[in-house]
Design a protein around this motif. Structure first.
Motif, PDB file in Angstrom:
ATOM      1  N   PRO A 190       0.828  -1.215   0.000  1.00 35.47           N
ATOM      2  CA  PRO A 190       0.000   0.000   0.000  1.00 35.47           C
ATOM      3  C   PRO A 190       0.860   1.262   0.000  1.00 35.47           C
ATOM      4  N   GLU A 191       0.366   2.302  -0.642  1.00 35.70           N
ATOM      5  CA  GLU A 191       1.153   3.522  -0.816  1.00 35.70           C
ATOM      6  C   GLU A 191       1.547   4.149   0.509  1.00 35.70           C
ATOM      7  N   ASN A 192       0.650   4.102   1.497  1.00 43.68           N
ATOM      8  CA  ASN A 192       0.952   4.753   2.777  1.00 43.68           C
ATOM      9  C   ASN A 192       1.923   3.944   3.641  1.00 43.68           C
ATOM     10  N   GLU A 193       2.326   2.758   3.179  1.00 44.35           N
ATOM     11  CA  GLU A 193       3.268   1.923   3.933  1.00 44.35           C
ATOM     12  C   GLU A 193       4.646   1.868   3.276  1.00 44.35           C
ATOM     13  N   ARG A 194       4.795   2.501   2.137  1.00 49.34           N
ATOM     14  CA  ARG A 194       6.034   2.348   1.362  1.00 49.34           C
ATOM     15  C   ARG A 194       7.218   3.072   1.989  1.00 49.34           C
ATOM     16  N   LYS A 195       6.976   4.246   2.539  1.00 48.63           N
ATOM     17  CA  LYS A 195       8.077   5.021   3.106  1.00 48.63           C
ATOM     18  C   LYS A 195       8.733   4.271   4.252  1.00 48.63           C
ATOM     19  N   GLN A 196       7.944   3.700   5.140  1.00 47.60           N
ATOM     20  CA  GLN A 196       8.511   2.966   6.268  1.00 47.60           C
ATOM     21  C   GLN A 196       9.241   1.718   5.793  1.00 47.60           C
ATOM     22  N   ALA A 197       8.662   0.994   4.845  1.00 50.25           N
ATOM     23  CA  ALA A 197       9.325  -0.199   4.314  1.00 50.25           C
ATOM     24  C   ALA A 197      10.657   0.165   3.672  1.00 50.25           C
ATOM     25  N   GLN A 198      10.682   1.309   2.965  1.00 51.84           N
ATOM     26  CA  GLN A 198      11.917   1.753   2.325  1.00 51.84           C
ATOM     27  C   GLN A 198      12.982   2.113   3.361  1.00 51.84           C
ATOM     28  N   GLU A 199      12.572   2.731   4.466  1.00 55.88           N
ATOM     29  CA  GLU A 199      13.533   3.107   5.506  1.00 55.88           C
ATOM     30  C   GLU A 199      14.139   1.879   6.157  1.00 55.88           C
ATOM     31  N   TRP A 200      13.326   0.870   6.441  1.00 52.81           N
ATOM     32  CA  TRP A 200      13.879  -0.365   6.995  1.00 52.81           C
ATOM     33  C   TRP A 200      14.821  -1.038   5.995  1.00 52.81           C
TER      34      TRP A 200
END
Length: 419
Positions: A168-178
């Motif tokens: 989901p679009e709203n979860e991508r930033k956190q996944a990218q940071e990890w």
């Protein structure tokens, strides 16, 4: 470009020390070091910061053979002591995938992923890749200097692979940071602690995402993998998490840095840029030459010797780690005439460069990387034909990491429309 080393001035020991270093001089221009190793120590023992004996292969013919040699295992469970010393215990949970396995397990995993990650599925992404590209360009400042890496080169492949997987679009930033933390190679206690925390968070997140895809399939790749069946069964939950991780990581990091390398070199060499965009065929050929000339995959992932192996009179003892210098092999003068010159009209590059590997572990994402590169380059230069570097080419800052896996820029300041 900075010429910190001259290959003819380096002894084998000096070249080996430079190749194992993370010095700014080496990262600015590693090519003379790899040239010296090709000439004087093509199968070279290194003492990298992780402390595990490693052999680096730099000649094209040796590299091509090594990448497909079954005696050089990708199964890091088989090299468990070395693996633990480099990455720690927690990393193994994310590495139970086709990238770190041998046949027959690799064959089964690759078949299942290949049945869902098909060329047809990739080609169907073309309109979406174009739309993501245009949306990113719409948000870019045109007259002020901007860093193209975080504004365009990274979000493009990240959004594409996340859409393909169904993140989901709203979860991508956190996944990218990890993912970025996991990819940030470091061997000290603090780096290890951050690594373990990010790996744990990624495992939990991906397991939860897979569970959601099983309950509500959305037609994405992760949904297809979660429900896949073949004659040898399905992916286990552990394999699913690990496969999702490797697709997420490999699907954006390598392409992001490759885009940066491409824009940098085309902007630094206007005549090559002109030749690259004469027509679609010229652009496709140019992309392959850029893959060769400045690949973002500097060295292959680790292999380890399952037995004593002799390559070019050098004994690689059983249990030693082996890496192939993709960068070194791609500039071997025995294969590529005038290899340190980027020539976007160079013939037959796609069949000879080793950026995507060879053999059973040939990169399954190569069609997607090519698609993204071609669309990104033609779209950005088509909209902003006068785009320019916001500084001298020789002032470029390249990544510094303890033991290079990626070859890419730390930043890419440009002005899209100098007018």
């Amino acid at each position: 470009m900075t010429q910190a080393f001259a290959s003819e001035e380096l002894s084998p020991d000096e070249a080996a020390a430079a190749a194992a270093s993370c010095s700014r001089e080496f990262r600015a221009n590693p090519h003379p070091v790899y040239a010296a190793l090709r000439e004087t120590a093509p199968v070279c023992p290194l003492s990298p910061p992780h402390g595990v004996e490693t052999y680096l292969i730099t000649r094209h013919d040796d590299a091509r053979a090594a990448l497909a040699d079954p005696r050089l295992s990708k199964d890091m469970y088989g090299a468990i002591d070395a693996y633990h010393r480099i990455f720690g215990d927690s990393s193994i949970a994310l590495d139970d995938n086709m990238l770190f396995s041998d046949p027959p397990k690799h064959t089964r995993l690759r078949r299942i992923v290949g049945n869902t990650f098909t060329p047809k599925r990739v080609e169907s992404l073309r309109p979406r890749v174009q739309k993501v590209t245009e949306d990113l360009l719409d948000r870019c400042a045109t007259s002020e200097p901007m860093d193209l890496l975080p504004e365009f080169c990274f979000p493009l492949p990240l959004n594409v692979i996340c859409e393909l997987l169904g993140v989901p679009e709203n979860e991508r930033k956190q996944a990218q940071e990890w993912s970025a933390t996991v990819a940030r190679t470091g061997f000290g206690p603090e780096a290890r602690k951050a690594l373990e925390l990010a790996e744990g968070n990624l495992r939990e997140y991906l397991a939860d995402l897979i569970a959601r895809k099983r309950q509500e399939p959305d037609g994405g790749l992760l949904s297809a993998l979660a429900t896949a069946r073949d004659e040898e069964g399905a992916l286990t939950d552990h394999e699913l998490v690990s496969t999702a991780w490797v697709l997420l990581f490999a699907g954006h990091k390598t392409t992001a840095y490759q885009l940066g390398n491409a824009f940098y070199h085309l902007l630094a060499q206007p005549e090559q840029k002109r030749l690259a965009f004469q027509d679609a065929r010229a652009t496709a050929a140019a992309v392959e030459e850029i893959f060769r000339f400045e690949t973002s995959v500097e060295n292959s992932t680790f292999r380890f010797a399952k037995e004593d192996i002799v390559i070019r009179d050098t004994l690689i003892p059983k249990g030693a780690l082996v890496q192939v210098s993709i960068t070194g092999a791609n500039r071997d003068p025995d294969v590529f005439a005038d290899p340190d010159r980027m020539d976007v009209t160079r013939p037959n590059v796609q069949s000879t460069h080793l950026t995507f590997g060879v053999g059973p572990h040939f990169c399954i994402g190569a069609p997607l990387a090519r698609l993204e590169m071609q669309i990104a380059l033609t779209s950005l230069f088509g909209r902003y034909p006068r785009m320019a570097l916001a500084g001298a080419p020789e002032d470029a800052r390249w990544l510094t990491v303890p033991f290079p896996a990626f070859r890419g820029l730390a930043e890419l300041p440009v002005v899209l429309d100098p007018s």
